[in-house]
Design an enzyme around this catalytic site. Structure first.
Site, PDB file in Angstrom:
ATOM      1  CB  ALA A  68      -0.813   0.134   1.274  1.00 17.82           C
ATOM      2  N   GLY A 107       0.690  -4.998   0.864  1.00 23.14           N
ATOM      3  CA  GLY A 107      -0.454  -5.205  -0.221  1.00 23.14           C
ATOM      4  C   GLY A 107      -0.190  -5.793  -1.511  1.00 23.14           C
ATOM      5  CD  GLU A 110      -2.718  -7.645   2.321  1.00 23.21           C
ATOM      6  OE1 GLU A 110      -2.216  -6.523   1.853  1.00 23.21           O
ATOM      7  OE2 GLU A 110      -3.586  -7.777   3.153  1.00 23.21           O
TER       8      GLU A 110
HETATM    9  N1  3HC Z   1       4.526   3.254  -0.173  1.00 26.45           N
HETATM   10  C1  3HC Z   1       5.070   4.598  -0.513  1.00 26.45           C
HETATM   11  N2  3HC Z   1       6.425   4.778  -0.771  1.00 26.45           N
HETATM   12  C2  3HC Z   1       7.209   3.750  -0.550  1.00 26.45           C
HETATM   13  C3  3HC Z   1       6.906   2.588  -0.099  1.00 26.45           C
HETATM   14  C4  3HC Z   1       5.337   2.377   0.148  1.00 26.45           C
HETATM   15  N3  3HC Z   1       4.838   1.167   0.451  1.00 26.45           N
HETATM   16  N4  3HC Z   1       7.758   1.782   0.109  1.00 26.45           N
HETATM   17  C5  3HC Z   1       8.981   2.572  -0.134  1.00 26.45           C
HETATM   18  N5  3HC Z   1       8.517   3.835  -0.706  1.00 26.45           N
HETATM   19  C6  3HC Z   1       9.390   5.004  -1.219  1.00 26.45           C
HETATM   20  C7  3HC Z   1      10.358   5.335  -0.197  1.00 26.45           C
HETATM   21  O1  3HC Z   1      10.053   5.973   1.023  1.00 26.45           O
HETATM   22  C8  3HC Z   1      11.496   5.936  -0.904  1.00 26.45           C
HETATM   23  O2  3HC Z   1      11.203   7.156  -1.100  1.00 26.45           O
HETATM   24  P1  3HC Z   1      11.988   8.328  -1.260  1.00 26.45           P
HETATM   25  O3  3HC Z   1      12.744   7.963  -2.655  1.00 26.45           O
HETATM   26  O4  3HC Z   1      11.476   9.467  -1.513  1.00 26.45           O
HETATM   27  O5  3HC Z   1      12.857   8.473  -0.232  1.00 26.45           O
HETATM   28  C9  3HC Z   1      11.189   4.906  -2.230  1.00 26.45           C
HETATM   29  O6  3HC Z   1      10.284   4.489  -2.173  1.00 26.45           O
HETATM   30  C10 3HC Z   1      12.371   4.077  -2.336  1.00 26.45           C
HETATM   31  O7  3HC Z   1      12.356   3.170  -1.197  1.00 26.45           O
HETATM   32  P2  3HC Z   1      13.808   2.556  -0.625  1.00 26.45           P
HETATM   33  O8  3HC Z   1      14.802   3.631  -0.383  1.00 26.45           O
HETATM   34  O9  3HC Z   1      13.249   1.880   0.627  1.00 26.45           O
HETATM   35  O10 3HC Z   1      14.311   1.593  -1.698  1.00 26.45           O
HETATM   36  P3  3HC Z   1      14.774   0.229  -1.854  1.00 26.45           P
HETATM   37  O11 3HC Z   1      15.060  -0.259  -3.040  1.00 26.45           O
HETATM   38  O12 3HC Z   1      15.900  -0.023  -0.777  1.00 26.45           O
HETATM   39  O13 3HC Z   1      13.859  -0.839  -0.875  1.00 26.45           O
HETATM   40  C11 3HC Z   1      11.546  -1.717  -0.549  1.00 26.45           C
HETATM   41  C12 3HC Z   1      12.621  -0.989  -1.640  1.00 26.45           C
HETATM   42  C13 3HC Z   1      12.101  -3.151  -0.175  1.00 26.45           C
HETATM   43  C14 3HC Z   1      10.354  -2.033  -1.336  1.00 26.45           C
HETATM   44  C15 3HC Z   1      11.465  -0.978   0.775  1.00 26.45           C
HETATM   45  O14 3HC Z   1      11.218   0.442   0.135  1.00 26.45           O
HETATM   46  C16 3HC Z   1      10.234  -1.263   1.699  1.00 26.45           C
HETATM   47  O15 3HC Z   1      10.464  -2.112   2.389  1.00 26.45           O
HETATM   48  N6  3HC Z   1       9.041  -0.541   1.539  1.00 26.45           N
HETATM   49  C17 3HC Z   1       8.105  -0.877   2.338  1.00 26.45           C
HETATM   50  C18 3HC Z   1       7.233  -2.235   2.148  1.00 26.45           C
HETATM   51  C19 3HC Z   1       6.426  -2.266   3.050  1.00 26.45           C
HETATM   52  O16 3HC Z   1       6.416  -2.253   4.311  1.00 26.45           O
HETATM   53  N7  3HC Z   1       4.990  -2.672   2.735  1.00 26.45           N
HETATM   54  C20 3HC Z   1       3.813  -2.826   3.310  1.00 26.45           C
HETATM   55  C21 3HC Z   1       3.014  -1.488   3.253  1.00 26.45           C
HETATM   56  S1  3HC Z   1       1.620  -1.508   4.406  1.00 26.45           S
HETATM   57  C22 3HC Z   1       0.503  -2.342   3.361  1.00 26.45           C
HETATM   58  O17 3HC Z   1       0.733  -2.902   2.380  1.00 26.45           O
HETATM   59  C23 3HC Z   1      -0.733  -2.347   3.780  1.00 26.45           C
HETATM   60  C24 3HC Z   1      -1.852  -3.328   3.139  1.00 26.45           C
HETATM   61  O18 3HC Z   1      -1.867  -4.741   3.900  1.00 26.45           O
HETATM   62  C25 3HC Z   1      -3.053  -2.723   3.178  1.00 26.45           C
END
Ligand code: 3HC
Ligand code: NAI
Length: 706
Positions: A68, A107, A110
């Site tokens: 998400a 997500g 999912e």
């Molecule tokens: N939403 C919005 N922005 C996101 C994002 C997300 N889920 N994940 C990463 N970003 C953004 C980062 O903030 C960063 O932004 P910036 O360049 O402005 O600083 C950019 O994307 C690049 O991210 P990283 O520097 O972390 O890039 P990496 O390549 O090192 O890592 C990744 C990529 C493994 C995807 C890592 O970003 C990550 O772990 N992201 C979060 C994953 C996560 O927690 N997902 C679950 C979200 S909650 C959800 O899905 C709820 C659902 O169940 C309803």
């Protein structure tokens, strides 16, 4: 023949009978409203377009979908919701295939679980990491994952937030196929065509049978609930995850989804979610220091360390662990042997625990060189000085570095408090000098304060950030002052803890209150761990310049005069019988405290834990505001990351400045003004805090990209 695109971020293209749906939403294909709309429209189109026989969902760029869009949380929801999108995908009358590469997280996974078939390639990372953001999988993940891979494996993924590789995902049953090549599009299309050729049916995860052994599934839930209650210190979302999985076992799919939604919204509303997401964003924002934009880092192939004591040895291990060679300089052969022995001890400890083989240690140590002459540093790209905390000693070392190092070598100091501007000005190349303030143990602690002196050139700062990346540390930019960001805040809240102790609370009550707030240790346990002598030396050094009107609590000095330096001497604020690490309260320390109260003419009073924490946090926040006001920290979020990564501030509270915003700055200021009635010299409200309160603003308003 391209079909009508519904939104730029989701494109559709007919490839034979397969509708290729590509999510192209940089940087990580997060599921923002446009993407959700595009996915929904694509499935609607697939169901109505006769030419479409199957749907293939892929991600453009390096990832499938990272989850998400976390930047949407806390804002008004925009339709369609992700659960609705996932349900619609699952309901599609034609087979939907998800082809996963890179991150398929939260997500994103999912969406894949709602598809009917899944293929992944090497390098894919599959996971449900919502717990790390204070959430739970809220788009059907808590209901579909257990039905697909069973309760134990699903609980493990959701409660740890860890990633599974494509290979593990195949073994778990999370995917159906492991693609051989790295070409996700070719793999996905080939798989889709194969499924079509085999007349593979629509196969919905909601009907999967991995929970059919109800008793075993419920036993896994009971076990997870017990373990979570013990481990998840103060965390809210893990128990909600367990409840959701229990519903997956006990209730029909649609009822389970309803409960998941309710539990997800509870998490979404919780301050823990706000704190954890703030931490996630902040730890990425700190990388964007002004010098890191535009300036190119210098080479970082060989590194020198001067000093092989606690810090020098720890830093050397961090460098070796990053696969780089290191040359260590010490004063004499005996000290060098001690430095090498410190490093050996770290690796031998890992060998004893079975986490490292003797061969790997030997291979690592082959990159270590020791010398007692500075000429050995002639070719290194960067040197980190970690000798005694004494400006004269450091200046002699820097004069030597100036003499031997090649032009362009970065000259860094690990000083805790000293004036790096003065150190830089004492040599012929001040633009090459930077502070790299590691934390002990340097091979473990993630924080690296990058201290930026006046004359440093931008590419040197960029090199420091690059080094942090190689060492897998979190860098925070700090300006030069006594204690930089972290130790300045620490001095302020430690002084408060001392004052509260002298006024009547025991160090044991204070430590317990601080732990109950979520820190792993209280301030007096920290002193005992680090060694009371270090702070004592600093206090003695500052004695001459201390404001004679400032309150000075002498209790710690009384302990140090007795040689009670903490764990390493067997006693400090606590007793450590026979070298044990968990301390016991010491009645003799309490007697010393009583005597000190009497000497200072203080009648002890009692404090509630809440009163203790209000003082402790107000001191921390006020000093945090000061370092931002003075430009020592770029933004409040830099203070937050420093305290999260270097000082054990509970991550789910986001850091002291985020916490202050959540309490409300007027409340914090009112507290400070109340405490100032007793000690106006110490409790001087930060001008920044006063200004923000007057303007009705908060710290978050200052967290713009640097
Ligand atoms: N939403 C919005 N922005 C996101 C994002 C997300 N889920 N994940 C990463 N970003 C953004 C980062 O903030 C960063 O932004 P910036 O360049 O402005 O600083 C950019 O994307 C690049 O991210 P990283 O520097 O972390 O890039 P990496 O390549 O090192 O890592 C990744 C990529 C493994 C995807 C890592 O970003 C990550 O772990 N992201 C979060 C994953 C996560 O927690 N997902 C679950 C979200 S909650 C959800 O899905 C709820 C659902 O169940 C309803
Ligand atoms: P330490 O006393 O354990 O080690 C210092 C080492 O430097 C000794 O091994 C000594 O032999 C060596 N040394 C002294 N003069 C030298 C010279 N001229 N040439 C080569 N080697 C020399 O001290 P520690 O704790 O490792 O601290 C080192 C520096 O790191 C200090 O500036 C300290 O403030 C800073 N620091 C310490 C932290 C800690 O928790 N101990 C945390 C962060 C920074």
């Amino acid at each position: 023949m391209p079909l009508r695109p519904s939104a730029d971020v989701v494109t559709r293209e007919l490839r034979g009978a397969v509708l290729l749906v590509t999510i192209d939403h940089a940087p990580v294909n997060a599921l923002s409203a446009d993407v959700r709309r595009g996915l929904l429209a694509a499935i609607e189109a697939a169901d109505t377009e006769r030419a479409v026989q199957a749907v293939l969902i892929v991600g453009a760029g390096r990832n499938f979908i990272a989850g998400a869009d976390i930047r949407e949380f806390g804002k008004p929801p925009a339709p369609p919701s992700l659960p609705d999108v996932c349900n619609r995908i699952e309901a599609c009358a034609k087979p939907v295939i998800a082809a996963l590469h890179g991150a398929a997280l939260g997500g994103g996974l999912e969406v894949a679980l709602a598809a009917h078939y899944r293929i992944a390639v090497d390098g894919a990372k599959l996971g449900l990491p919502e717990v790390q953001l204070g959430l739970l999988p809220g788009a059907g993940g808590t209901q579909r994952a257990p039905r697909l891979i069973g309760a134990p494996a699903a609980l493990d993924l959701m409660l740890t937030g860890r990633y599974a590789s494509a290979k593990e995902a195949l073994a778990l049953g999370l995917i159906d196929r492991l693609g051989d090549s790295g070409d996700i599009l070719a793999e996905g299309l080939a798989y889709a065509r194969e499924l079509l050729a085999a007349h593979a049916p629509v196969r919905r995860t909601r009907d999967a049978a991995a929970l059919n052994d109800r008793a075993a599934s419920l036993a896994a839930v009971t076990k997870a609930r017990e373990a979570t209650a013990q481990k998840a210190r103060g965390l809210f979302s893990p128990l909600n995850i367990v409840d959701a999985v229990e519903a997956a076992i006990e209730q029909p799919f649609d009822e389970g989804l309803k409960l998941e939604r309710k539990l997800f919204l509870q998490c979404l509303d919780s301050p823990q979610r706000a704190g954890l997401i703030h931490a996630f964003v902040a730890e990425r924002e700190v990388l964007k220091a002004p010098e890191t934009r535009g300036a190119k880092p210098r080479a970082l192939d060989t590194i020198g360390v001067v000093g092989g004591g606690t810090m020098g040895a720890g830093i050397a291990v961090a460098i070796l662990d990053a696969g780089l060679p290191v040359t260590m300089i010490e004063r004499d052969e005996a000290s060098l042997a001690r430095g090498r022995a410190h490093i050996d001890k770290v690796y031998d400890g890992l060998i004893a625990k079975g986490r490292l083989s003797a061969e790997n240690k030997a291979a690592t140590m082959a990159r270590w060189r020791g010398s007692t002459t500075y000429d050995a540093l002639a070719h290194v790209d960067l040197v980190i000085e970690a000798v005694f905390e004494d400006l004269d000693v450091k200046q002699v070392v820097f004069a030597e570095l100036d003499r031997v190092c090649k032009p362009g070598a970065v000259l860094a100091t690990n000083t805790s408090y000293l004036d790096i501007d003065a150190l830089a000005a004492s040599i012929s190349r001040p633009a090459d000098v930077v502070g790299l303030h590691f934390f002990s143990p340097a091979n473990i602690m993630k924080l690296l304060e990058v201290v930026v002196p006046k004359q440093v050139s931008a590419d040197v700062v960029a090199t420091a950030f690059e080094l942090a990346k190689k060492l897998r540390k979190t860098p925070v930019r700090a300006g030069v002052c006594d204690g930089f960001i972290g130790n300045r805040l620490f001095a302020a809240y430690r002084a408060t803890a001392d004052a509260v102790m002298e006024d009547g609370a025991s160090p044991y009550q204070i430590d317990a209150a601080v732990r109950a707030f979520g820190f792993p240790m209280g301030p007096f346990q920290v002193v005992d761990l680090a060694g009371g002598d270090i702070g004592w030396a600093a206090r003695k050094r500052r004695a001459a310049t201390r404001d004679s009107n400032a309150r000075y609590v002498q209790i710690a000095d009384r302990l140090c005069e007795r040689g009670w330096f903490g764990q390493k001497t067997g006693r400090g604020f606590y007793l450590y019988p026979e070298g044990s690490r968990g301390g016991m309260p010491d009645p003799e320390v309490e007697a010393i405290i009583d005597a000190e109260r009497e000497r200072a003419g203080i009648t002890p009073r009692s404090f509630t834990d809440e009163q203790i924490m209000r003082r402790y946090l107000a001191a921390m926040i006020n000093e945090g505001a000061n370092v931002v006001h003075e430009g020592i920290a770029l933004r409040p979020l830099d203070v937050d990351v420093t305290l999260l990564y270097g000082y054990g501030f509970p991550r789910y509270r986001g850091g002291p400045m985020k916490y202050a915003d959540s309490v409300g700055l007027p409340t914090i200021l009112a507290d400070i003004r109340e405490f100032a009635k007793e000690d106006p010299l110490f409790w001087r409200p930060s001008p920044l805090l006063v200004d923000l309160v007057e303007r009705g603003a908060d710290f978050a308003s200052l967290n713009t990209t640097a």
